[in-house]
Design an enzyme around this catalytic site. Structure first.
Site: not given
Ligand code: CTP
Length: 407
Positions: A211-213
């Site tokens: 995922g990412n932020h």
């Protein structure tokens, strides 16, 4: 101009301060209620000398709020500020005007004003000399540059007996300004907007993902701003910490890049404008383990496959009357990279943010962007809240549509 039902159901918070013109608020409340608005009144102590809270509560059909507590109940200023579609301070006294410039919070009305997330309009009222004083004029400039809308004073007979500028605008004129505001703010009525927001999660196994932020805040701010301007908005939202939950915005919740792609392909044909603000994963595990991967071997190599590029695909499907906006998050050669994205993906506008700018990017409430258009226009802005950035993007979309003859 057709004003019918413009104010039906609109929530208007009327702040009344200590000025002789406060007596006019009785007529103002009546006019607003007659137009179908819901009105709540917040008064300062001083204004009670000029107009009766009892009359105002009877006309508005709501308890008038003056102090931090009433009937043994705490008056939540934040809730009030968030309740309203518009806050109107009429009359605005010289004293409250000055407090607005410095956030001096010594009464409930100021606390509500400082917490208000809705637009604020003010109708000042004061004597000619006070009105013309350079300090007053400076304060007026200041509150307008903070985003408050000014309803100009009238020239006429003043309480002092003098004749000049400083009279509060008549209630009918104030009503007209409010109606104009709501009509103008519906400029995207009838338009369908598709927005992607948040990250995507690419499953490795049933418990792990790549995922990412991304928090989805920029996409949400855009969705809310378009909805406030009368558009029909659909948000395709990845797994964000605070999902959008608004009855006036349709939200399609997805997890992976593939799910986001499918939803966008489905929604794009009916969209007039698509804004792809999501941070879509560029790679996804080639195989997803059906069971949790155990740490039996010391190292694990994951094979990743490219995801489908949603922006690029929509760029190939785009019709002449559709507008496509992409985002670019760059860490080096920002503008050059953003322009190549704009071209490669057949977008009309690209919103560039650089991770090198403090206050821009993931998770934070602010952003610093440069908007690039396919006509080569570059609009650079300072650091702003994501809400204000959303309004800037919408302004540039409007200009672009106008310049490109897109209705
Ligand atoms: N985007 C998309 N689908 C993808 C990847 C990106 O729709 N699979 C969109 C993003 O929502 C954004 C734009 O493309 O509007 C740019 O995304 P970005 O990740 O910055 O660029 P990439 O094209 O993925 O290029 P790179 O990662 O090499 O910078």
């Amino acid at each position: 101009m057709n004003y019918n039902s413009t104010l039906t159901g609109k929530k208007i918070l009327l702040g009344i301060t200590g000025s002789i013109a406060a007596y006019k608020s009785i007529l103002l409340v009546r006019l607003l209620i007659k137009q179908g608005a819901e009105v709540k009144v917040v008064m300062t102590e001083a204004s009670k000398e000029f107009v009766s809270p009892l009359v105002l509560s009877t006309l508005s059909k709501n308890e008038v709020i003056i102090d931090w507590k009433s009937r043994h109940q705490w008056n939540n200023h934040v809730e009030l500020g968030r309740w309203a579609d518009l806050m109107l301070i009429a009359p605005l006294s010289c004293n409250t005007l000055a407090k607005m410039t410095t956030a001096l919070c010594d009464n409930l009305l100021m606390a509500v004003y400082l917490s208000a997330t809705c637009p604020v309009m003010v109708a000042p009222a004061m004597d000619e000399d006070m009105w013309l004083h350079p300090a007053t004029q400076k304060n007026l400039q200041q509150i307008q540059s903070n985003g408050n809308r000014l309803i100009p004073v009238a020239v006429g007979e003043l309480a002092s007996g003098l004749l000049g500028p400083g009279r509060m605008a008549e209630p009918e004129l104030i009503l007209e300004s409010i109606l104009d505001y709501f009509i103008a703010s519906k400029e995207f009525a009838g338009k369908n907007i598709l927005i992607t927001a948040g990250p995507t999660h690419e499953a490795i196994d049933p418990v792990r993902f790549i995922g990412n932020h991304s928090s989805g805040k920029m996409g949400h701010a855009l969705a809310e701003a378009f909805a406030a301007k009368g558009a029909q908005v659909v948000v395709v939202e990845g797994p964000v910490p605070n999902p959008l939950n608004r009855s006036d915005i349709r939200t399609i919740r997805v997890s992976s890049a593939e799910e986001m792609y499918v939803a966008c392909i489905d929604e794009f044909p009916s969209a007039d404008i698509a804004i792809l603000a999501a941070a879509v994963a560029d790679f996804t595990p080639s195989t997803k383990a059906l069971q949790k991967i155990k740490k039996e071997t010391s190292d694990l190599t994951l094979e990743l496959t490219r995801t489908k590029d949603i922006l690029k695909t929509l760029g190939t499907l785009k019709k002449q009357n559709q507008l496509l906006v992409g985002f670019a998050l760059e860490t080096e050669n920002e503008k050059a990279n953003a322009y190549s994205k704009l071209k490669a993906k057949n977008a009309d506008l690209i919103v560039l943010n650089s991770l090198n700018d403090e206050g821009a990017g993931f998770g934070v409430d602010t952003n610093k962007v440069t908007i690039l258009t396919k006509h080569g226009k570059e609009i650079e802005s300072p650091i702003k809240t994501k809400k204000d950035v959303a309004l800037d993007i919408i302004e540039q979309i409007k200009t672009f549509m106008h310049e490109s003859n897109i209705a």
